[in-house]
Enzyme design. Structure first.
Site, PDB file in Angstrom:
ATOM      1  N   LYS A 107     -12.679   3.665  15.764  1.00 34.71           N
ATOM      2  CA  LYS A 107     -12.423   5.022  15.275  1.00 34.71           C
ATOM      3  C   LYS A 107     -13.539   5.498  14.360  1.00 34.71           C
ATOM      4  O   LYS A 107     -13.818   6.680  14.265  1.00 34.71           O
ATOM      5  CB  LYS A 107     -11.085   5.054  14.542  1.00 34.71           C
ATOM      6  CG  LYS A 107     -10.698   6.417  14.005  1.00 34.71           C
ATOM      7  CD  LYS A 107      -9.292   6.383  13.442  1.00 34.71           C
ATOM      8  CE  LYS A 107      -8.880   7.758  12.930  1.00 34.71           C
ATOM      9  NZ  LYS A 107      -7.490   7.766  12.457  1.00 34.71           N
ATOM     10  N   LYS A 116      -7.754  -0.053   9.395  1.00 30.05           N
ATOM     11  CA  LYS A 116      -8.859   0.115  10.336  1.00 30.05           C
ATOM     12  C   LYS A 116     -10.176  -0.172   9.627  1.00 30.05           C
ATOM     13  O   LYS A 116     -10.411   0.277   8.523  1.00 30.05           O
ATOM     14  CB  LYS A 116      -8.863   1.530  10.910  1.00 30.05           C
ATOM     15  CG  LYS A 116      -7.675   1.794  11.820  1.00 30.05           C
ATOM     16  CD  LYS A 116      -7.687   3.188  12.388  1.00 30.05           C
ATOM     17  CE  LYS A 116      -6.496   3.379  13.325  1.00 30.05           C
ATOM     18  NZ  LYS A 116      -6.424   4.749  13.866  1.00 30.05           N
ATOM     19  N   GLY A 138       0.827  -1.206   0.000  1.00 24.43           N
ATOM     20  CA  GLY A 138       0.000   0.000   0.000  1.00 24.43           C
ATOM     21  C   GLY A 138       0.852   1.243   0.000  1.00 24.43           C
ATOM     22  O   GLY A 138       1.951   1.251   0.555  1.00 24.43           O
ATOM     23  N   SER A 139       0.340   2.306  -0.627  1.00 22.10           N
ATOM     24  CA  SER A 139       1.156   3.520  -0.764  1.00 22.10           C
ATOM     25  C   SER A 139       0.311   4.787  -0.752  1.00 22.10           C
ATOM     26  O   SER A 139       0.658   5.772  -1.402  1.00 22.10           O
ATOM     27  CB  SER A 139       1.956   3.462  -2.067  1.00 22.10           C
ATOM     28  OG  SER A 139       1.063   3.314  -3.178  1.00 22.10           O
ATOM     29  N   GLY A 140      -0.803   4.756  -0.024  1.00 25.14           N
ATOM     30  CA  GLY A 140      -1.585   5.976   0.134  1.00 25.14           C
ATOM     31  C   GLY A 140      -0.890   6.906   1.107  1.00 25.14           C
ATOM     32  O   GLY A 140       0.315   6.783   1.350  1.00 25.14           O
ATOM     33  N   ASN A 141      -1.632   7.842   1.702  1.00 22.30           N
ATOM     34  CA  ASN A 141      -0.968   8.779   2.614  1.00 22.30           C
ATOM     35  C   ASN A 141      -0.455   8.075   3.868  1.00 22.30           C
ATOM     36  O   ASN A 141       0.653   8.335   4.339  1.00 22.30           O
ATOM     37  CB  ASN A 141      -1.896   9.948   2.964  1.00 22.30           C
ATOM     38  CG  ASN A 141      -3.166   9.511   3.670  1.00 22.30           C
ATOM     39  OD1 ASN A 141      -3.560   8.343   3.671  1.00 22.30           O
ATOM     40  ND2 ASN A 141      -3.835  10.476   4.280  1.00 22.30           N
ATOM     41  N   TRP A 142      -1.246   7.136   4.422  1.00 23.09           N
ATOM     42  CA  TRP A 142      -0.806   6.409   5.610  1.00 23.09           C
ATOM     43  C   TRP A 142       0.334   5.450   5.255  1.00 23.09           C
ATOM     44  O   TRP A 142       1.317   5.339   5.974  1.00 23.09           O
ATOM     45  CB  TRP A 142      -1.985   5.678   6.203  1.00 23.09           C
ATOM     46  CG  TRP A 142      -1.814   4.986   7.526  1.00 23.09           C
ATOM     47  CD1 TRP A 142      -2.471   3.860   7.911  1.00 23.09           C
ATOM     48  CD2 TRP A 142      -1.008   5.353   8.654  1.00 23.09           C
ATOM     49  NE1 TRP A 142      -2.116   3.500   9.194  1.00 23.09           N
ATOM     50  CE2 TRP A 142      -1.209   4.409   9.677  1.00 23.09           C
ATOM     51  CE3 TRP A 142      -0.122   6.401   8.901  1.00 23.09           C
ATOM     52  CZ2 TRP A 142      -0.570   4.450  10.912  1.00 23.09           C
ATOM     53  CZ3 TRP A 142       0.533   6.457  10.134  1.00 23.09           C
ATOM     54  CH2 TRP A 142       0.306   5.497  11.116  1.00 23.09           C
ATOM     55  N   GLY A 143       0.220   4.766   4.133  1.00 24.94           N
ATOM     56  CA  GLY A 143       1.281   3.865   3.710  1.00 24.94           C
ATOM     57  C   GLY A 143       2.585   4.597   3.448  1.00 24.94           C
ATOM     58  O   GLY A 143       3.673   4.116   3.810  1.00 24.94           O
TER      59      GLY A 143
END
Length: 296
Positions: free
Chosen positions: A204, A120, A10-15
Site C-alpha cells: 500500500k 501495514k 492501539g487506539s488511533g483512528n484505525w484502532g
C-alpha cells in the site's frame, strides 16, 4: 466455558474503528468475553485524560471524533494491564512503536495467547527487513495472523461497505478471528498464506505501482467490483499477479482485498499515501518474501 478475552493494542483512528466492530461482536457472541480492553496512549485533552473521556463518553474524541464506541470497550493506559488475561491480542499501532510495546508485554501474556496484526509496513533492523507479524511473533513467542485490506478507518467507522483479508495458518483460529471482525458491511475473507497477505498490505505504501486514476478509488466498493470484473476489466491487474505466481503464490491470495486493489488503488487515495522513504524498504521486503516463496 468462559468466553475468549480480547485486547486491542492501539487506539488511533484505525484502532478505534476496529474497536467499534470488535466491541459489538464480542458483546453479542457467546464465545467471546463481552469486556474488550483497549490500550490507549494517555494524552491530555482539554484538561481531561483521553482514557477518561473514552470510558465516560465512549468516543475517541481525538482520533475518531463523531463515532461512538461500544460501552463494553474499556480504555486502559497501561499496556500490560490491558493485555492481562487476554486470549486474543489485536495489534494496531504505528510500526515504529511495536518493538517497545513487545518488550513491555514479554513475559506477561497467558499461555496459548494468539495475536493478529493490522499494522501495514515493514521493520528495518540490524539483520535486515522483517514483516511486522514476524517481529511480534518472535519477540512474544505467540502465533500471529494478519488482517490487511484496502480500508480507510473513517469509512469502516461510518459502516460503508469495505472488505479485508485475514491471513491465518490455523483454519480454526482464522474462523474465530473472522467471527470477531466481520459485520454485514465489513466483509472478511480468510486465507492461509500469511506472508502473502501481509506483504500485499505493505505494498500500500508503494505509490509507484498504481496506474489507475486516483479519483476512481474514493469508495471501497470499486476494489470489490474490480477484482470480480470480467477479463477485460481485470487485465491490467494480471501483470502483477504473474510476479507472485512465478514465486509459487496463488492468484486467489493476490486477488484478495490487500493485494492488487490495495497496492494499485489505495496508494493513490490522498488520505492513504505513505512517506516516500518507505518505498525502498517495501521493495526490499517484497524481494525477500519472493525469494522465500521461491525456495518453498
Amino acid at each position: 466455558m468462559a468466553g475468549k478475552k480480547v485486547c486491542i493494542v492501539g487506539s488511533g483512528n484505525w484502532g478505534s474503528a476496529i474497536a467499534k466492530i470488535v466491541g459489538s461482536n464480542a458483546a453479542r457472541l457467546a464465545h467471546f468475553d463481552p469486556r474488550v480492553t483497549m490500550w490507549v496512549f494517555e494524552e491530555d485533552i482539554g484538561g481531561r485524560k483521553l482514557t477518561e473521556i473514552i470510558n465516560t463518553q465512549h468516543e475517541n474524541v481525538k482520533y475518531l471524533p463523531g463515532h461512538k464506541l461500544p460501552p463494553n470497550v474499556v480504555a486502559i493506559p497501561d499496556v500490560v494491564q490491558a493485555a492481562t488475561g487476554a486470549d486474543i491480542l489485536i495489534f494496531v499501532v504505528p510500526h515504529q512503536f511495536i518493538g517497545k510495546i513487545c518488550d513491555q508485554l514479554k513475559g506477561h501474556l497467558k499461555a496459548n495467547t494468539i495475536g493478529i496484526s493490522l499494522i501495514k509496513g515493514v521493520d528495518e533492523g540490524p539483520k535486515g527487513l522483517k514483516l511486522i507479524s514476524e517481529v511480534i511473533g518472535e519477540r512474544l513467542g505467540i502465533p500471529m495472523s494478519v488482517l490487511m485490506g484496502a480500508n480507510i478507518a473513517s469509512e469502516v467507522a461510518e459502516e460503508k461497505f469495505c472488505e479485508t483479508t485475514i491471513g491465518c495458518k490455523d483454519v480454526a483460529q482464522g474462523q474465530l478471528l473472522k467471527e470477531l471482525m466481520q459485520t454485514p458491511n465489513f466483509r472478511v475473507t480468510v486465507v492461509q498464506e500469511v506472508d502473502t497477505v501481509e506483504i500485499c498490505g505493505a505494498l500500500k505504501w508503494l505509490r509507484v505501482l498504481g496506474h489507475l486514476p486516483g479519483e476512481l478509488w474514493c469508495c471501497r466498493p470499486h476494489h470489490y467490483l474490480l477484482r470480480r470484473a470480467e477479463p477485460q476489466g481485470g487485465r491490467g491487474l494480471r501483470s502483477h499477479w504473474k510476479v507472485y505466481r512465478a514465486a509459487g503464490e496463488r492468484d486467489a491470495e493476490w486477488a484478495e482485498a490487500p493485494g492488487a486493489p490495495d497496492s494499485q488503488g489505495a496508494t493513490q487515495h490522498p488520505s492513504t499515501q505513505g512517506p516516500r522513504e518507505q518505498v525502498p524498504l517495501v521493495h526490499g521486503c517484497v524481494q525477500s518474501v519472493l525469494r522465500r516463496a521461491a525456495r518453498g
